[in-house]
Enzyme design. Structure first.
Site, PDB file in Angstrom:
ATOM      1  N   GLU A  11      23.947 104.012  28.935  1.00  8.50           N
ATOM      2  CA  GLU A  11      22.989 105.040  29.361  1.00  8.50           C
ATOM      3  C   GLU A  11      23.304 106.352  28.640  1.00  8.50           C
ATOM      4  O   GLU A  11      22.418 107.033  28.156  1.00  8.50           O
ATOM      5  CB  GLU A  11      23.052 105.231  30.890  1.00  8.50           C
ATOM      6  N   ARG A  61      25.016 110.080  43.899  1.00  7.98           N
ATOM      7  CA  ARG A  61      24.573 108.812  44.480  1.00  7.98           C
ATOM      8  C   ARG A  61      25.617 108.251  45.446  1.00  7.98           C
ATOM      9  O   ARG A  61      25.279 107.564  46.410  1.00  7.98           O
ATOM     10  CB  ARG A  61      24.201 107.792  43.403  1.00  7.98           C
ATOM     11  N   GLU A 115      19.924  96.790  40.306  1.00 10.39           N
ATOM     12  CA  GLU A 115      21.258  97.137  40.783  1.00 10.39           C
ATOM     13  C   GLU A 115      21.616  96.623  42.181  1.00 10.39           C
ATOM     14  O   GLU A 115      22.759  96.229  42.419  1.00 10.39           O
ATOM     15  CB  GLU A 115      21.432  98.665  40.766  1.00 10.39           C
TER      16      GLU A 115
HETATM   17  N1  MTE Z   1      20.634  92.813  33.704  1.00 17.03           N
HETATM   18  C1  MTE Z   1      21.056  92.401  32.497  1.00 17.03           C
HETATM   19  N2  MTE Z   1      20.888  91.117  32.151  1.00 17.03           N
HETATM   20  N3  MTE Z   1      21.662  93.247  31.613  1.00 17.03           N
HETATM   21  C2  MTE Z   1      21.875  94.581  31.942  1.00 17.03           C
HETATM   22  O1  MTE Z   1      22.423  95.341  31.147  1.00 17.03           O
HETATM   23  N4  MTE Z   1      21.633  96.344  33.660  1.00 17.03           N
HETATM   24  C3  MTE Z   1      21.503  96.614  35.084  1.00 17.03           C
HETATM   25  C4  MTE Z   1      20.303  95.875  35.674  1.00 17.03           C
HETATM   26  N5  MTE Z   1      20.332  94.491  35.286  1.00 17.03           N
HETATM   27  C5  MTE Z   1      21.451  95.033  33.232  1.00 17.03           C
HETATM   28  C6  MTE Z   1      20.799  94.109  34.074  1.00 17.03           C
HETATM   29  C7  MTE Z   1      21.358  98.023  35.387  1.00 17.03           C
HETATM   30  S1  MTE Z   1      22.742  98.979  35.461  1.00 17.03           S
HETATM   31  C8  MTE Z   1      20.152  98.589  35.649  1.00 17.03           C
HETATM   32  S2  MTE Z   1      20.006 100.211  36.067  1.00 17.03           S
HETATM   33  C9  MTE Z   1      18.912  97.816  35.576  1.00 17.03           C
HETATM   34  O2  MTE Z   1      19.132  96.481  35.159  1.00 17.03           O
HETATM   35  C10 MTE Z   1      17.975  98.514  34.589  1.00 17.03           C
HETATM   36  O3  MTE Z   1      16.809  97.828  34.376  1.00 17.03           O
HETATM   37  P1  MTE Z   1      15.541  97.946  35.338  1.00 17.03           P
HETATM   38  O4  MTE Z   1      15.353  99.401  35.642  1.00 17.03           O
HETATM   39  O5  MTE Z   1      14.472  97.389  34.505  1.00 17.03           O
HETATM   40  O6  MTE Z   1      15.863  97.170  36.559  1.00 17.03           O
HETATM   41  N1  HPA Z   2      20.696 106.280  38.462  1.00 12.99           N
HETATM   42  C1  HPA Z   2      20.984 105.844  37.237  1.00 12.99           C
HETATM   43  N2  HPA Z   2      21.093 106.622  36.211  1.00 12.99           N
HETATM   44  C2  HPA Z   2      20.908 107.927  36.403  1.00 12.99           C
HETATM   45  C3  HPA Z   2      20.612 108.435  37.649  1.00 12.99           C
HETATM   46  C4  HPA Z   2      20.493 107.572  38.745  1.00 12.99           C
HETATM   47  O1  HPA Z   2      20.225 107.963  39.880  1.00 12.99           O
HETATM   48  N3  HPA Z   2      20.503 109.759  37.526  1.00 12.99           N
HETATM   49  C5  HPA Z   2      20.740 110.020  36.226  1.00 12.99           C
HETATM   50  N4  HPA Z   2      20.975 108.919  35.540  1.00 12.99           N
HETATM   51 MO1  MOS Z   3      22.046 101.411  35.560  1.00 14.73          MO
HETATM   52  S1  MOS Z   3      23.920 101.997  36.129  1.00 14.73           S
HETATM   53  O1  MOS Z   3      21.300 102.807  36.333  1.00 14.73           O
HETATM   54  O2  MOS Z   3      22.069 101.750  33.918  1.00 14.73           O
END
Ligand code: MTE
Ligand code: HPA
Ligand code: MOS
Length: 763
Positions: free
Chosen positions: A226, A304, A705
């Site tokens: 990120e 958070r 998550e």
């Molecule tokens: N799933 C896979 N296969 N690979 C990833 O890197 N990242 C996770 C989750 N699932 C991840 C994953 C994290 S930390 C987040 S925040 C969300 O996917 C982000 O994607 P989304 O917002 O589309 O759910």
């Molecule tokens: N979640 C994940 N990533 C972020 C957030 C959050 O709430 N705020 C800033 N980056």
């Molecule tokens: Mo997920 S820790 O918000 O990339």
């Protein structure tokens, strides 16, 4: 619908950063990083390195034309150490050579002399010395001071949770290719293309408009890309800017483990008060977040933690304080759950400790305090809760009474193996906690042959985002999914984007895609109405075909697209989406920060081997609040993956730094992640189908998550198994519960002397 990437994944055809065809003359980067955690650079000798075969140039802080600064939230992190180093692994010099091997060989010849300064690795010590990243924050509900008097039982204690290595299969990497007129294209394995673009502009002292960042997909991010993908993109951008040559850097696994930050370890103190009915009356908690040497995302992660400090429970009197503590470790960063899991572990520990004291199962206290709709979170938002629905469904569907009885029977019949069971209810808020970050854009082109191209701000990292976006476009336009192509994430097409994070990407980018498709659809309906001399209301586009007054015409979708083009009607839309109704007042620490919450309950059973301390997770049975899942295959995958990652964090993954701040668990031989042998033998997932109005895309709630949080239950199931063998064991609340710790606690009579948590909980 299957994940659209599965075909190229299994054939090895999916393009990751290291698969991008190289431009002639591409050079390779490698970073020389600090061997010392804290100190002043006395001298840096690069003569021998510069003379090594293939070396083109070596850059240091002096070569940065703009600001030597990569800090995202706070400008406190240098790209290349100028005068001081703040952690082992901090980049000091950047070697550019004609091959990866040559660059690596030259890095080994760089000599640095550093005057060492005192090293802090412990967050409580940092706090004592006033080393805070930001001032502490406190969330309050009710009045804890007076509430203690109404409590029949008050328990105090402390907890430790360790960090976690992201271990994305694809390591960090970037590839910068110079373009005409001083522009640069950066391919980056990043969750945040705009962060890379913004920071490159700052480092190179050129406008953002000259920097194009392009991302096809990531081999996993999990939060680790990120913010922290930016550094490596900057290395490539800096070198390519000066040398006018393409520059590539893919980190080797050990470089990646050593130089990048991880999940934040936390230390915490708690005090919990219950009445005779097992209602939690008051809860006080103080968090010490180990931020590492710079802010990175720590302030947001800390926030958070506070938001999730009461997990899935209603507590009328809460006081939660958090300190973000500066230590000399690599800056810690986002990791699936983003501080939420660290906050929830503490209240689960508090409940478990109270239950132990009362000699009842923790589940009695958990159940008694589950959030109900209308309850207030400590930050002022009113819950629309599914907590009881999930809990009750799990208890009934999986017959938790019978499961517990089986565990009890097993334990009565076995001496050398013991089983433990725990329930883990979860609650996770969906939205970036920084309100302004909750926005996304989508660019949709309908080409005049009827095919469709979609670009959004979202990055595919294995979570299935592109598949969901494709579903949104196909369903909204009512065309065959094979007509839709999802394009790379590119800052020249979508600007000013938030990172793909916070589980909110399908919601934000999906809604933007839906808006764009709806706008094009409106125009197409007008075109059809004009051509068929009727009103737009009489027009319908269904399953790739045009219908007038409910009757199928002889116009397929592509005919309509062509006619619209001939009529000079725009077949392109760029849409913006920002979820309504969210806000947060940082002065009052109150507001409505989340569009909605995701709930769930897991029942976890484990078996431990009481001679060796090793264990297995027998089963995890989950009822999860998916809303109305738009893709059950992907959502089950997210649930299983998140769960296993959570179990890894809580049971086996152990990050070890020595007192000098050097990472000891620096390779896959010393850092154990879950594999196919250590995953639960059984995972059952039941979909709680909620049709309630919510702001998720197609009512399909975010899933990325939240399932990680179920892993916390594995820790408590293991504890319960240990106490079945050794009822007097006083086990510190110190995660992960590794086999070594299980073994020690099986035979411990007094608290583990070496553990800080153990010492304090014995008082
Ligand atoms: N799933 C896979 N296969 N690979 C990833 O890197 N990242 C996770 C989750 N699932 C991840 C994953 C994290 S930390 C987040 S925040 C969300 O996917 C982000 O994607 P989304 O917002 O589309 O759910
Ligand atoms: N979640 C994940 N990533 C972020 C957030 C959050 O709430 N705020 C800033 N980056
Ligand atoms: Mo997920 S820790 O918000 O990339």
């Amino acid at each position: 619908m299957k994940n659209i990437d599965s075909y190229t994944h299994v054939r090895g055809e999916s393009v990751y950063l290291d698969d991008i065809p190289l431009v002639n003359g591409t050079l390779y980067a490698s970073v020389f990083d600090s061997p010392v955690a804290h100190g002043k650079i006395k001298s840096l000798d690069m003569t021998e390195a510069a003379g090594m075969p293939g070396v083109v140039r070596i850059f240091t802080a002096k070569d940065i034309p703009g600001q030597n600064q990569v800090g995202g939230i706070i400008a406190d992190e240098e790209l290349l150490a100028d005068k001081h180093v703040h952690f082992c692994g901090m980049p000091v010099a950047l070697v550019i050579a004609t091959s990866d091997e040559a660059a690596k060989a030259a890095v080994k010849k760089i000599k640095v002399v550093i005057d060492p300064l005192p090293v802090i690795t412990d967050p409580r010590e940092a706090k004592e010395k006033g080393e805070l990243i930001i001032p502490p924050r406190t969330f309050r509900l009710g009045d804890t001071e007076n509430a203690w008097r109404a409590c029949d039982l008050i328990i105090e204690g402390n907890t430790e949770t360790n960090g976690q290595e992201h271990l994305y299969i694809e390591t960090q990497g970037a590839y910068a290719v110079p373009q005409e007129n001083g522009a640069t294209r950066i391919y980056s394995s990043t969750q945040g293309p705009t962060a890379v673009q913004r920071t490159a502009a700052r480092i190179l002292n050129i406008p953002m408009s000259l920097i194009e960042v392009d991302t096809t997909r990531l081999g996993g991010g999990f939060g680790g890309k990120e913010d922290q993908a930016t550094t490596w993109a900057m290395m490539c951008a800096l070198a390519s800017f000066h040398l006018k040559k393409p520059v590539k850097y893919c980190l080797h696994r050990m470089e990646d483990m050593r130089m990048t930050g991880k999940r934040h370890p936390y230390s915490a103190d708690f005090k919990i008060g219950l009445n005779k009915d097992l209602k939690i009356i008051a809860y006080e908690v103080t968090f010490y977040q180990n931020a590492g040497a710079a802010a990175d995302l720590s302030p947001a992660v800390m926030e958070r933690t506070l938001f999730h400090c009461t997990n899935s429970y209603f507590v009328p009197h809460v006081k939660a304080t958090a300190y973000s503590c500066r230590t000399h470790l690599p800056p810690n960063t986002a990791f699936r759950g983003f501080g939420g899991p660290q906050g929830m572990f503490v209240i689960e520990a508090a409940i478990a400790k109270a239950a132990e004291q009362l000699k009842i199962p923790a589940s009695q206290i958990q159940q008694q305090n589950l959030l109900r709709s209308g309850d207030e979170f400590p930050y002022g938002q009113i819950a629309q809760s599914e907590a009881n629905e999930c809990w009750n469904k799990a208890a009934e569907l999986y017959d938790v009474k019978k499961l517990q009885q089986e565990v009890n029977d097993f334990n009565a019949a076995n001496k050398l193996y013991k089983k433990g069971l725990a329930l883990m209810p979860i609650c996770f808020g969906i939205s970036f906690t920084k309100t302004h970050m909750n926005q996304a854009r989508a660019l949709v082109h309908v080409y005049n042959d009827g095919s469709v191209g979609v670009s959004t701000a979202g990055v595919e990292m294995g979570q299935g985002l592109n598949t969901k976006i494709l579903q949104v476009a196909a369903a909204t336009l009512s065309i065959d999914p094979s007509r839709v192509k999802i394009n790379t994430t590119n800052t020249y097409r979508i600007a000013n984007s938030s990172p793909t994070a916070a589980s909110a990407s399908s919601d934000l980018n999906g809604k933007a895609t839906e808006l764009a498709c709806q706008a094009i659809l409106q125009r197409l309906k007008q075109v059809a109405a004009d051509a068929w001399k009727t009103k737009p209301e009489a027009v319908e586009i269904k399953d790739d075909w045009l219908y007038i007054d409910g009757k199928k015409t002889d116009w397929p979708w592509n005919e309509l697209a062509w006619v619209a083009f001939e009529k000079r009607v725009s077949l392109t839309e760029h849409a913006h989406y920002a979820p309504p109704g969210i806000y947060f007042d940082n002065k009052k620490e109150k507001g409505h920060p989340f569009t909605y919450h995701v709930y769930g309950t897991a029942i976890i059973t484990t078996t431990i081997d009481c001679l060796r301390g090793i264990y297995e997770i027998d089963s995890v049975k989950i009822v999860h609040d998916f809303g109305k899942s738009m893709n059950p295959i992907i959502d089950i995958g997210q649930c299983e993956g998140g769960l296993v990652q959570g179990i890894g964090w809580m049971t086996m993954e152990e990050i070890v730094y020595d007192k000098e701040g050097r990472l000891k668990s620096n390779a896959l031989s010393t850092y154990k992640v879950p594999d196919i042998y250590s995953v639960p033998k059984e995972i059952a997932i039941h979909f709680l189908e909620t049709e309630k109005e919510n702001l998720a895309i197609f009512r399909s709630k975010a899933v990325g998550e939240p399932p990680l949080l179920y892993g916390i239950g594995a820790y408590f199931a293991l504890r319960n198994a240990v106490t079945a063998f050794n009822p007097t064991a006083s086990i510190p609340y110190d995660a992960p519960m590794t086999p070594e710790k299980v073994l020690m606690s099986l035979y411990a009579t007094t608290p583990n002397e070496k553990s800080k948590a153990g010492q304090k909980s014995s008082t």
